[in-house]
Design an enzyme around this catalytic site. Structure first.
Site, PDB file in Angstrom:
ATOM      1  N   GLN A  73      70.122 -11.970 -53.993  1.00 54.83           N
ATOM      2  CA  GLN A  73      69.535 -13.163 -53.367  1.00 54.83           C
ATOM      3  C   GLN A  73      70.034 -14.429 -54.062  1.00 54.83           C
ATOM      4  O   GLN A  73      69.955 -14.546 -55.286  1.00 54.83           O
ATOM      5  CB  GLN A  73      67.995 -13.069 -53.438  1.00 54.83           C
ATOM      6  CG  GLN A  73      67.274 -14.192 -52.756  1.00 54.83           C
ATOM      7  CD  GLN A  73      67.475 -14.211 -51.234  1.00 54.83           C
ATOM      8  OE1 GLN A  73      67.525 -13.161 -50.593  1.00 54.83           O
ATOM      9  NE2 GLN A  73      67.619 -15.387 -50.668  1.00 54.83           N
ATOM     10  N   LYS A  86      62.882 -10.191 -45.407  1.00 52.78           N
ATOM     11  CA  LYS A  86      63.925  -9.159 -45.269  1.00 52.78           C
ATOM     12  C   LYS A  86      63.305  -7.769 -45.360  1.00 52.78           C
ATOM     13  O   LYS A  86      63.639  -6.877 -44.571  1.00 52.78           O
ATOM     14  CB  LYS A  86      65.000  -9.351 -46.349  1.00 52.78           C
ATOM     15  CG  LYS A  86      65.891 -10.549 -46.079  1.00 52.78           C
ATOM     16  CD  LYS A  86      66.797 -10.920 -47.251  1.00 52.78           C
ATOM     17  CE  LYS A  86      67.503 -12.245 -46.916  1.00 52.78           C
ATOM     18  NZ  LYS A  86      68.313 -12.776 -48.019  1.00 52.78           N
ATOM     19  N   ASP A  93      76.150  -9.170 -47.476  1.00 51.76           N
ATOM     20  CA  ASP A  93      76.191 -10.634 -47.314  1.00 51.76           C
ATOM     21  C   ASP A  93      77.613 -11.123 -47.017  1.00 51.76           C
ATOM     22  O   ASP A  93      77.819 -12.292 -46.696  1.00 51.76           O
ATOM     23  CB  ASP A  93      75.669 -11.328 -48.589  1.00 51.76           C
ATOM     24  CG  ASP A  93      74.358 -12.063 -48.358  1.00 51.76           C
ATOM     25  OD1 ASP A  93      73.935 -12.156 -47.190  1.00 51.76           O
ATOM     26  OD2 ASP A  93      73.768 -12.544 -49.342  1.00 51.76           O
TER      27      ASP A  93
END
Ligand code: NDP
Length: 283
Positions: A97, A53, A120
């Site tokens: 994460q 990322k 997200d």
């Protein structure tokens, strides 16, 4: 023999258009969009995902920062850090994460992210917007990327039988909603589904997001179907999907490989979501 859907190539196109838009954003606002990733613990797979990322952000001109925290930190301290990031005007996207190490209150942490920074797409407000078809929210990156992969084939989704195997909040459920929005007739399968193969065999579009190596075999696939393999399973040194590629390739019309299919699209749409957050917060 199926046609391979080249996720690497399609993702590179998405990234290059994001890079162009990031340039324009910088000119207009005098700063780069910024993504902060919070990584708790030392899960090796998560370390790799986070590194990828960071690399992808750098490539398109998005600033990124990784907050590495020990797994000894508590849910409350983690939530405090998330709140700090929420109120930091230089941070546009916040991503925790997953999975968090055992013992963390994942729901509380995800619900604590400012929905305007929730790249997200897991905050209840964004999930609700997705369900209502309100495009102002954030949609999880993987299913967005998959829609782009399907579009790239020219296959019409409207009226097709679509089967999604897996019902997670981050892949299966939002995938099913997006396919529904494209007017497919959608079935969702999960671990309690009976006769999985009978259901998957009905699919014109089959998305496998299970996390079980090669659970979908060729005989479970309708001839000519479009097959999307989300699974990333480590088997020894190898990365394998949820689809048994060799037998599936014989029957499918289109198929995504692992690696090089869905994975690069997930990252490309994370960049897109971060740019969207930066625009939202700067308007
Ligand atoms: P989860 O573990 O959260 O969800 C897995 C889903 O599969 C659950 O809904 C589960 O059902 C279902 N399932 C498990 N076993 C079976 C079975 N035997 N038959 C039918 N359904 C079953 O996983 P994720 O959705 O987060 O991820 C799925 C896979 O995709 C993983 O391999 C993950 O690594 C990968 N992934 C890849 C990404 C990429 O960018 N390439 C991004 C995100 C994920 P139930 O709900 O009943 O437990």
């Amino acid at each position: 023999m199926a046609q391979i859907i080249d996720g690497k190539l399609i993702a590179a196109k998405v990234r290059s258009s994001v890079a162009e838009e990031v340039k324009q954003f910088k000119t207009k606002n005098g700063l780069a969009p910024k993504l902060t990733v919070v990584l708790v613990g030392d899960d090796p797979a998560s370390q790799i995902y986070v590194r990828n990322k960071e690399r992808a952000c750098a490539e398109v001109g998005i600033a990124s920062e990784v907050r590495r925290l020990p797994s000894t930190i508590g849910s409350k301290e983690l939530l405090d850090i998330v709140r700090q990031l929420n109120s930091d005007p230089t941070v546009h996207g916040v991503l925790v994460q997953l999975p968090l190490p055992a013992g963390f209150d994942e729901r509380a942490v995800l619900d604590g992210i400012d929905p305007k920074k929730d790249v997200d797409g897991l905050h209840p407000l964004n999930m609700g917007k997705l369900l209502k078809g309100d495009g102002s929210g954030f949609i999880p990156c993987t299913p967005q990327g998959i829609v782009e992969l399907i579009l790239s084939t020219g296959i019409e989704m409207a009226g097709k039988q679509a089967v999604v195997v897996g019902r997670s909040n981050i892949v299966g459920k939002p995938m099913a909603i997006l396919l529904l929005q494209k007017n497919a007739t959608v079935t969702i399968c999960h671990s309690k589904t009976k006769n999985l193969g009978e259901v998957t065999k009905q699919a014109d579009i089959l998305v496998a997001a299970v996390g079980s190596p090669q659970i979908i075999r060729g005989e479970m696939i309708k001839s000519g179907a479009l097959v999307v393999d989300v699974g990333t399973n480590r088997v020894g040194e190898k990365l394998v999907g949820d689809v048994d590629f060799d037998s599936a390739e014989e029957r499918a019309g289109f198929i995504t490989p692992v690696p090089g299919g869905v994975g690069p699209m997930t990252i490309a749409f994370l960049l897109k979501n971060t740019l969207k957050a930066a625009r939202l917060l700067s308007s």
